[in-house]
Design a protein around this motif. Structure first.
Motif, PDB file in Angstrom:
ATOM      1  N   ASP A 281      18.423  81.248  68.299  1.00 21.11           N
ATOM      2  CA  ASP A 281      17.457  81.641  67.266  1.00 21.11           C
ATOM      3  C   ASP A 281      16.586  82.799  67.748  1.00 21.11           C
ATOM      4  N   ARG A 282      16.255  82.798  69.029  1.00 16.77           N
ATOM      5  CA  ARG A 282      15.470  83.912  69.569  1.00 16.77           C
ATOM      6  C   ARG A 282      16.256  85.214  69.447  1.00 16.77           C
ATOM      7  N   LEU A 283      17.558  85.152  69.760  1.00 21.32           N
ATOM      8  CA  LEU A 283      18.385  86.353  69.652  1.00 21.32           C
ATOM      9  C   LEU A 283      18.470  86.850  68.216  1.00 21.32           C
TER      10      LEU A 283
ATOM     11  N   ILE B 293      32.564  80.464  84.200  1.00 18.79           N
ATOM     12  CA  ILE B 293      31.367  80.062  83.463  1.00 18.79           C
ATOM     13  C   ILE B 293      30.109  80.330  84.282  1.00 18.79           C
ATOM     14  N   LYS B 294      30.174  80.076  85.592  1.00 14.12           N
ATOM     15  CA  LYS B 294      28.989  80.262  86.445  1.00 14.12           C
ATOM     16  C   LYS B 294      28.541  81.717  86.454  1.00 14.12           C
ATOM     17  N   ASP B 295      29.482  82.638  86.428  1.00 11.88           N
ATOM     18  CA  ASP B 295      29.125  84.055  86.409  1.00 11.88           C
ATOM     19  C   ASP B 295      28.569  84.463  85.052  1.00 11.88           C
ATOM     20  N   LYS B 296      29.156  83.948  83.983  1.00  8.24           N
ATOM     21  CA  LYS B 296      28.650  84.256  82.646  1.00  8.24           C
ATOM     22  C   LYS B 296      27.227  83.742  82.480  1.00  8.24           C
ATOM     23  N   GLU B 297      26.979  82.528  82.949  1.00  6.41           N
ATOM     24  CA  GLU B 297      25.643  81.946  82.823  1.00  6.41           C
ATOM     25  C   GLU B 297      24.628  82.703  83.670  1.00  6.41           C
ATOM     26  N   LEU B 298      25.066  83.190  84.834  1.00 15.05           N
ATOM     27  CA  LEU B 298      24.161  83.955  85.699  1.00 15.05           C
ATOM     28  C   LEU B 298      23.668  85.208  84.986  1.00 15.05           C
ATOM     29  N   LEU B 299      24.568  85.913  84.318  1.00 16.84           N
ATOM     30  CA  LEU B 299      24.181  87.116  83.591  1.00 16.84           C
ATOM     31  C   LEU B 299      23.342  86.782  82.366  1.00 16.84           C
ATOM     32  N   GLU B 300      23.745  85.740  81.644  1.00 19.94           N
ATOM     33  CA  GLU B 300      23.033  85.375  80.417  1.00 19.94           C
ATOM     34  C   GLU B 300      21.609  84.914  80.721  1.00 19.94           C
ATOM     35  N   ARG B 301      21.404  84.419  81.941  1.00 23.03           N
ATOM     36  CA  ARG B 301      20.080  83.927  82.325  1.00 23.03           C
ATOM     37  C   ARG B 301      19.036  85.033  82.288  1.00 23.03           C
ATOM     38  N   VAL B 302      19.445  86.267  82.558  1.00 20.40           N
ATOM     39  CA  VAL B 302      18.512  87.390  82.507  1.00 20.40           C
ATOM     40  C   VAL B 302      18.005  87.587  81.086  1.00 20.40           C
ATOM     41  N   GLN B 303      18.911  87.521  80.116  1.00 24.83           N
ATOM     42  CA  GLN B 303      18.499  87.694  78.725  1.00 24.83           C
ATOM     43  C   GLN B 303      17.686  86.497  78.245  1.00 24.83           C
ATOM     44  N   HIS B 304      18.020  85.294  78.743  1.00 27.84           N
ATOM     45  CA  HIS B 304      17.189  84.120  78.458  1.00 27.84           C
ATOM     46  C   HIS B 304      15.750  84.399  78.869  1.00 27.84           C
ATOM     47  N   ARG B 305      15.605  84.873  80.092  1.00 30.34           N
ATOM     48  CA  ARG B 305      14.265  85.116  80.633  1.00 30.34           C
ATOM     49  C   ARG B 305      13.532  86.168  79.820  1.00 30.34           C
ATOM     50  N   PHE B 306      14.239  87.215  79.398  1.00 33.94           N
ATOM     51  CA  PHE B 306      13.607  88.256  78.607  1.00 33.94           C
ATOM     52  C   PHE B 306      13.084  87.711  77.286  1.00 33.94           C
ATOM     53  N   THR B 307      13.899  86.952  76.570  1.00 36.56           N
ATOM     54  CA  THR B 307      13.472  86.463  75.252  1.00 36.56           C
ATOM     55  C   THR B 307      12.278  85.524  75.349  1.00 36.56           C
ATOM     56  N   ARG B 308      12.154  84.817  76.480  1.00 37.63           N
ATOM     57  CA  ARG B 308      11.012  83.912  76.631  1.00 37.63           C
ATOM     58  C   ARG B 308       9.712  84.656  76.924  1.00 37.63           C
ATOM     59  N   MET B 309       9.802  85.938  77.278  1.00 33.16           N
ATOM     60  CA  MET B 309       8.590  86.721  77.510  1.00 33.16           C
ATOM     61  C   MET B 309       7.854  87.041  76.213  1.00 33.16           C
ATOM     62  N   ILE B 310       8.541  86.980  75.088  1.00 31.07           N
ATOM     63  CA  ILE B 310       7.969  87.398  73.812  1.00 31.07           C
ATOM     64  C   ILE B 310       7.364  86.188  73.129  1.00 31.07           C
ATOM     65  N   LYS B 311       6.067  86.233  72.938  1.00 33.94           N
ATOM     66  CA  LYS B 311       5.319  85.077  72.445  1.00 33.94           C
ATOM     67  C   LYS B 311       5.796  84.613  71.082  1.00 33.94           C
ATOM     68  N   GLU B 312       6.146  85.558  70.213  1.00 34.66           N
ATOM     69  CA  GLU B 312       6.497  85.208  68.829  1.00 34.66           C
ATOM     70  C   GLU B 312       7.735  84.322  68.734  1.00 34.66           C
ATOM     71  N   VAL B 313       8.639  84.368  69.725  1.00 39.49           N
ATOM     72  CA  VAL B 313       9.890  83.596  69.635  1.00 39.49           C
ATOM     73  C   VAL B 313      10.058  82.636  70.802  1.00 39.49           C
ATOM     74  N   ARG B 314       9.027  82.502  71.617  1.00 38.20           N
ATOM     75  CA  ARG B 314       9.153  81.749  72.872  1.00 38.20           C
ATOM     76  C   ARG B 314       9.560  80.296  72.666  1.00 38.20           C
ATOM     77  N   ASN B 315       9.105  79.655  71.617  1.00 35.38           N
ATOM     78  CA  ASN B 315       9.329  78.223  71.419  1.00 35.38           C
ATOM     79  C   ASN B 315      10.598  77.903  70.635  1.00 35.38           C
ATOM     80  N   LYS B 316      11.413  78.896  70.352  1.00 34.81           N
ATOM     81  CA  LYS B 316      12.650  78.675  69.604  1.00 34.81           C
ATOM     82  C   LYS B 316      13.833  78.530  70.558  1.00 34.81           C
TER      83      LYS B 316
END
Length: 674
Positions: free
Chosen positions: A594-596, A567-590
């Protein structure tokens, strides 16, 4: 103030119709007169004349105050008008200045947004423009050198550095010993490839498939110029190519190369940390690709290249190499075996290939006659000079090797290195010159067998005038009961490592993927940070395209062989995509899911499952070199209502490493003796 001002051809404004009309008037039968070199000179002279007449020049250089690359003509007019208005009124609050300032700001925003949208739209086929944009926005400048010469003196002039590079690159060449040529075992069984005929249709297809961003060779004929005249130049090229093949003569220009030093790793002051990439004639590469296609079809059709080689071959890749290798490793470890893996490194492999020994091997593999004569003329008599920041070194003769950057070179190297594992008892896996030896080692007898294999590999390098870089050759011990034996090559004990990068994937002695996950996350995060700093307008359509092309591939490179199950390795990789989706203002607060959905993306775990299914389908259908029977067993017990002919049987596994490895291989032959 101007810096480095020069005139270059503006290919975006070339008169294509005018050039085509001129080409139609030429009687190309003149190319049948004289030598091949003279025919090439006549043809090249015609192309040079067309460039001078139909392609305008533009000023190229760096300015202290230059227009940004994203600036549109309309925005630039507004900027100049704004300056004039301010010079007239000298008041930033004047209504005329306020109006033009507002309009200028709007036009600048539109221009920058339009440019970034265009970058994102073309990112798959044109990454160079994006990275040029990145370099233009950063203050850091990564440069070649300064270098240290053999006496430790600092050299920073581009001309002097080019000479140092060329001198070093020449030192690695092999001075071939002609008096004791080794025998080559006949491999072709009487089958030969001696003649190749080129047609205009083949030439036209090759010209249209050229990548427009490739650099030209010494002749300065750029792909964009040649592609625009693909139909017209196919006729004279057909004459020159067939004459060259028929007479076994390669024009002098085709054997000259501008060498570009590409930094690998380590200190930038050491010339040995750079790879020499040869920029050769583009039209010669077209003929090389035609010869390469015929040669590959011949080699594959006659099964002359061993299955252990996965480099530069259709249906084989880094992934197929690692899948076959790790399937054996995980299977043996699951059965309680102890393994020793030897990672080998051939020193300057492509540059050290002795020409005459290579030509002898070509004959043994059935390459004879006119084709053999052409390859011999293409290899011998080559020259190179190093190009650095617009300055050139002196010419030096190339005494050995196949050019790095050529089309035909990799295939010739595969032939040369094919018999490397001759008489080797343990398993060998190759990707071009990257070689590893896998052995079960439970006793001193088995250790001695592996040591004898290493001795035979050393004998091979001595016989064929190659050499191993023993400082970079490593041994990895795998298995809980491993006795961690030592091995020697050329009188030097090999270093033991617990982790080693194998074809871009971090392999650990415990076979866990944590190190690879950390490496992938680090690379992807750096690329994501670069995008964040570079792109001003983070619109979804821009960011998603850049993310898919530049970031996500780092997280999914050969993922079928190292897909994490912790799980720790999966979360480490998924964290990169988390960070990417938060860069986009239109979906940042979801929420993340839902962002995906809004961005039409999958979670990385879903994508890893999909990649595994796609790879399984390729193996099942025979689209890759990996044998289906070696990895999977079909379930013949179709008692259930949902059974089908392609249902797989999942075997029992003793370890998680085997249980979670690419659908759990069921090869029953992997049994540890005793």
């Amino acid at each position: 103030m101007l810096i480095e001002l020069k005139k270059v051809y503006d290919y975006s404004k070339m008169d294509t119709d005018g050039m085509r009309n001129e080409m139609v008037k030429v009687d190309w039968q003149i190319l049948n007169d004289g030598t091949v070199d003279e025919a090439w000179g006549v043809f090249k002279g015609i192309l040079d004349d067309l460039r001078e007449r139909f392609i305008p020049l533009k000023t190229s250089g760096r300015y202290c105050r230059r227009k940004p690359v994203w600036m549109s003509y309309k925005a630039w007019k507004c900027v100049k008008k704004k300056s004039k208005v301010y010079a007239k009124y000298k008041d930033s609050k004047h209504p005329a200045y306020v109006n033009i300032a507002r309009k200028t700001k709007s036009e600048l925003q539109k221009a920058k947004l339009s440019f970034e949208q265009k970058l994102a739209k073309n990112i798959k086929g044109d990454t160079k423009s994006f990275f040029a944009y990145v370099r233009g926005k950063t203050k850091a400048r990564v440069q070649t050198g300064p270098l240290k010469d053999t006496n430790g003196n600092i050299i920073d002039g581009s001309k002097d550095m080019a000479e140092v590079f060329n001198e070093y690159f020449a030192t690695v060449f092999t001075q071939e010993v002609r008096g004791c040529m080794p025998d080559v075992l006949t491999a072709s069984d009487g089958i030969e490839l001696s003649d190749i005929h080129v047609t205009e249709d083949i030439i036209q297809k090759k010209l249209r498939r050229m990548r427009m961003d490739k650099a030209p060779g010494v002749d300065e004929l750029v792909p964009r110029f040649l592609a625009a005249l693909s139909d017209e130049i196919s006729v004279p090229l057909n004459i020159i190519y067939n004459r060259s093949l028929r007479e076994g003569v390669v024009p002098k220009d085709w054997r000259d190369a501008n060498v570009s030093p590409i930094f690998k790793s380590g200190s930038r002051a050491v010339p040995g940390n750079y790879r020499p990439v040869s920029l050769t004639c583009v039209l010669c590469k077209i003929l090389e690709s035609i010869i390469r296609d015929e040669l590959v079809d011949y080699l594959e059709g006659t099964s002359l290249i061993r299955d252990t080689q996965h480099g530069f071959r259709k249906g084989r890749s880094c992934l197929s190499n690692l899948l076959s290798f790790l399937d054996q490793v995980t299977g043996l470890v699951d059965n309680g075996c102890s393994l020793d893996i030897i990672y080998l490194d051939l020193a300057k492999a492509f540059d050290k290939v002795p020409h005459q020994r290579l030509l002898n091997k070509l004959k043994a593999y059935g390459v004879h006659g006119k084709l053999h004569a052409w390859i011999a003329d293409w290899l011998v008599g080559r020259r190179q000079r190093v190009c650095l920041q617009g300055d050139y070194s002196e010419w030096r003769w190339v005494l050995s090797g196949v050019p790095q950057g050529s089309v035909l070179g990799p295939v010739l190297f595969l032939i040369f290195i094919d018999d490397l594992e001759e008489e080797i008892k343990n398993m060998v896996y190759k990707f071009a010159d990257d070689t590893k030896v896998l052995a079960q080692v439970h006793s001193d007898v088995e250790r001695q067998v592996l040591q004898e294999d290493l001795n035979k590999l050393t004998e091979w390098t001595n016989k064929w005038q190659m050499s191993f870089n023993t400082k970079k050759c490593k041994v990895m011990h795998v298995g809980r009961a491993n006795q961690r034996f030592e091995y020697v090559m050329e009188g030097q004990t090999l270093d033991t490592v617990d982790s080693e990068k194998d074809l871009g994937v971090m392999i650990s002695s415990d076979l866990k993927s944590s190190n690879q996950c950390i490496q992938a996350c680090s690379k992807a995060s750096k690329m994501l940070g670069m995008i964040k700093r570079t792109i001003s307008y983070k619109k979804p359509e821009i960011m998603v395209r850049l993310y898919k092309t530049l970031v996500r591939p780092h997280l999914e490179y050969c993922v079928s062989v190292w897909s994490p199950h912790y799980i720790k390795d999966k979360e480490l990789l998924e964290r990169v995509q988390h960070r990417f989706t938060r860069m986009i203002k239109e979906v940042r607060n979801k929420d993340y899911i839902d962002r995906l959905k809004d961005l039409k993306l999958w979670t990385l775990e879903e994508r890893r499952n999909r990649v595994d299914l796609v790879e399984l389908f390729k193996i099942y259908k025979g689209y890759t070199s990996v044998q289906f029977e070696s990895l999977f067993t079909l379930d013949c017990n179709n008692k259930g209502t949902r059974g089908h002919l392609a249902k797989l049987s999942k075997p029992r596994c003793h370890t998680d490493i085997r249980k979670y490895f690419f659908f759990a291989s069921s090869n029953q032959s992997l049994e540890c003796p005793g």
